[in-house]
Enzyme design. Structure first.
Site, PDB file in Angstrom:
ATOM      1  N   LEU A  33       0.822  -1.231   0.000  1.00  9.29           N
ATOM      2  CA  LEU A  33       0.000   0.000   0.000  1.00  9.29           C
ATOM      3  C   LEU A  33       0.851   1.275   0.000  1.00  9.29           C
ATOM      4  O   LEU A  33       0.364   2.331   0.355  1.00  9.29           O
ATOM      5  CB  LEU A  33      -0.993   0.010   1.182  1.00  9.29           C
ATOM      6  N   ASP A  58       5.388  -6.959   2.387  1.00  6.09           N
ATOM      7  CA  ASP A  58       6.502  -6.710   1.486  1.00  6.09           C
ATOM      8  C   ASP A  58       6.806  -7.980   0.688  1.00  6.09           C
ATOM      9  O   ASP A  58       7.058  -9.038   1.280  1.00  6.09           O
ATOM     10  CB  ASP A  58       7.697  -6.307   2.383  1.00  6.09           C
ATOM     11  N   SER A 124       9.045  -3.011 -18.817  1.00  7.76           N
ATOM     12  CA  SER A 124       8.663  -1.738 -19.433  1.00  7.76           C
ATOM     13  C   SER A 124       9.420  -1.495 -20.722  1.00  7.76           C
ATOM     14  O   SER A 124      10.604  -1.859 -20.845  1.00  7.76           O
ATOM     15  CB  SER A 124       8.982  -0.609 -18.448  1.00  7.76           C
ATOM     16  N   TYR A 148      15.055   3.610 -12.651  1.00 11.06           N
ATOM     17  CA  TYR A 148      13.812   2.836 -12.789  1.00 11.06           C
ATOM     18  C   TYR A 148      13.978   1.803 -13.912  1.00 11.06           C
ATOM     19  O   TYR A 148      13.734   0.606 -13.727  1.00 11.06           O
ATOM     20  CB  TYR A 148      12.637   3.783 -13.086  1.00 11.06           C
ATOM     21  N   LYS A 152      14.223  -2.485 -13.914  1.00 10.63           N
ATOM     22  CA  LYS A 152      13.409  -3.414 -14.714  1.00 10.63           C
ATOM     23  C   LYS A 152      14.311  -4.347 -15.535  1.00 10.63           C
ATOM     24  O   LYS A 152      14.099  -5.553 -15.600  1.00 10.63           O
ATOM     25  CB  LYS A 152      12.494  -2.630 -15.662  1.00 10.63           C
ATOM     26  N   ASN A 197       2.741  12.662 -13.215  1.00 15.99           N
ATOM     27  CA  ASN A 197       3.891  12.708 -14.117  1.00 15.99           C
ATOM     28  C   ASN A 197       3.471  12.423 -15.545  1.00 15.99           C
ATOM     29  O   ASN A 197       4.097  12.883 -16.484  1.00 15.99           O
ATOM     30  CB  ASN A 197       4.896  11.600 -13.758  1.00 15.99           C
TER      31      ASN A 197
END
Ligand code: UFG
Length: 335
Positions: A33, A58, A124, A148, A152, A197
């Protein structure tokens, strides 16, 4: 099938949960969350007609995840949990490596310890960097420019090594292009925290009057109207891609990667116009400087996903805009 869905309360995760449950699967969500809301579980239940199980915690906590695997005889994992803001990752790279890489490492250790052998991972298109040719296929060179994207790519590479060492494992990495829109009930969608964003949530907030004006980052790209071009994909098409990947793993092992997009690009201005038409609102915008790190144009070669996964994006730009607008209106009436 009993499926562990990490990040199941998030934007994409909630839509994946609905699709899996509608296909008859049992869904066990793990989410900390940190960037999502617990009440999403109730909204998923309202759409699916039954509730997914929910564990707050987690994914990197090996004992916690092993316990869930054992207790529910989990057969497959769909791993979406992770931080996803490019700008934030540039500012706080360690936070991204800790959460995305260490979290995944713990999850994969738990899978190995409990012999869970099917995994779909949310990767991604950012791992391709600035496209060297279009459309971007899965063999396109990889060039990451931020933490980021590196997280990935690193997880994809970890999975390649793990699956080479464990022949019983089947892994699909799904390389998302630009997911937008919402479920057509308007009950689940994207809840950006703070200033959005991404383009679509910003457009939605300008249309609703929450923000005054949209800045269009760059009007001088070598594209037909000078603004950036992206492969926007409806989040429900994307979610269905996860179900297709899971089905693919019923008869395939080893490591695989597929692009999930529509195969065609729309410009920022085309997106604004489509949104205005669907919402009946005007979206005031002004041209601004290019945003650092942005590419002019990116869209996917989706032939591989279509062939191997027997999946295809079917929803059009109008569906993406109208569903995002419906979700925003439901949110506004709730607030
Ligand atoms: N844009 C604007 N104004 C805004 C926001 C965005 O003009 O306020 C423009 C951008 O310059 C770009 C286009 O809208 O041309 C799309 O931008 P997004 O931020 O919505 O999406 P990106 O393509 O930059 O990034 C998305 C995801 C990343 C992912 C990347 C990889 O947000 O997580 O796709 O394909 F890494």
């Amino acid at each position: 099938m009993n499926i562990l869905l990490t990040g199941g309360c998030g934007y994409i995760g909630s839509h994946v949960a609905v699709v899996l449950m509608s296909a008859g699967h049992q869904v066990f969500i793990v989410d900390d969350l940190s960037n999502s809301r617990r009440d999403v579980v109730g909204n998923i239940a309202e759409i699916a007609g039954r509730s997914p199980a929910f564990y707050e915690g987690d994914v990197g906590d090996v004992a916690f995840v092993r316990d869930i695997f054992r207790r529910h005889q989990i057969e497959a994992v769909i791993h979406l949990a992770g931080f996803k803001s490019v700008g934030e990752s540039v500012q706080w790279p360690l936070k991204y490596y800790q959460n995305n890489i260490c979290g995944s490492l713990g999850l994969f250790q738990a899978m190995e310890a409990e012999s869970v052998s099917k995994l779909v991972f949310s990767s991604s298109a950012t791992i391709y960097g600035d496209p060297q040719y279009l459309p971007v296929d899965e063999a396109h060179p990889q060039h990451v420019t931020n933490a980021y994207g590196r997280s990935k790519l690193h997880i994809e590479d970890m999975l390649r090594d793990i699956s080479a060492s464990r022949p019983s494992l089947g892994v699909v990495c799904l390389r998302y292009f630009n997911p937008v829109g919402a479920h057509d009930s308007g009950l689940i969608g994207e809840y950006p925290r703070g200033i959005p964003n991404n383009l679509m949530p910003y457009v939605v907030q300008v249309a609703s009057g929450k923000r005054e004006v949209l800045s269009v980052f760059g009007g001088d790209y070598p594209t037909p109207d000078g603004t950036g071009v992206r492969d926007f994909i409806h989040v429900m098409d994307l979610a269905e891609g996860h179900l297709a990947a899971l089905n693919f793993l019923s008869s395939n092992k080893g490591w695989h990667a597929f692009n999930l997009g529509t195969g065609r690009g729309f410009s920022v201005l085309e997106m604004i116009r489509a949104f205005e038409k669907e919402s009946g609102r005007t979206v005031p915008f002004r041209m601004a400087a290019r945003r650092e790190g942005d590419v002019a144009c990116s869209y996917a070669d989706v032939q591989s996903a279509e062939r191997a996964l027997k999946w295809k994006a079917t929803r059009v730009l109008e569906d993406m805009c109208s569903s995002a607008w419906l979700f925003q209106n439901r949110l506004s009436t709730k607030d």
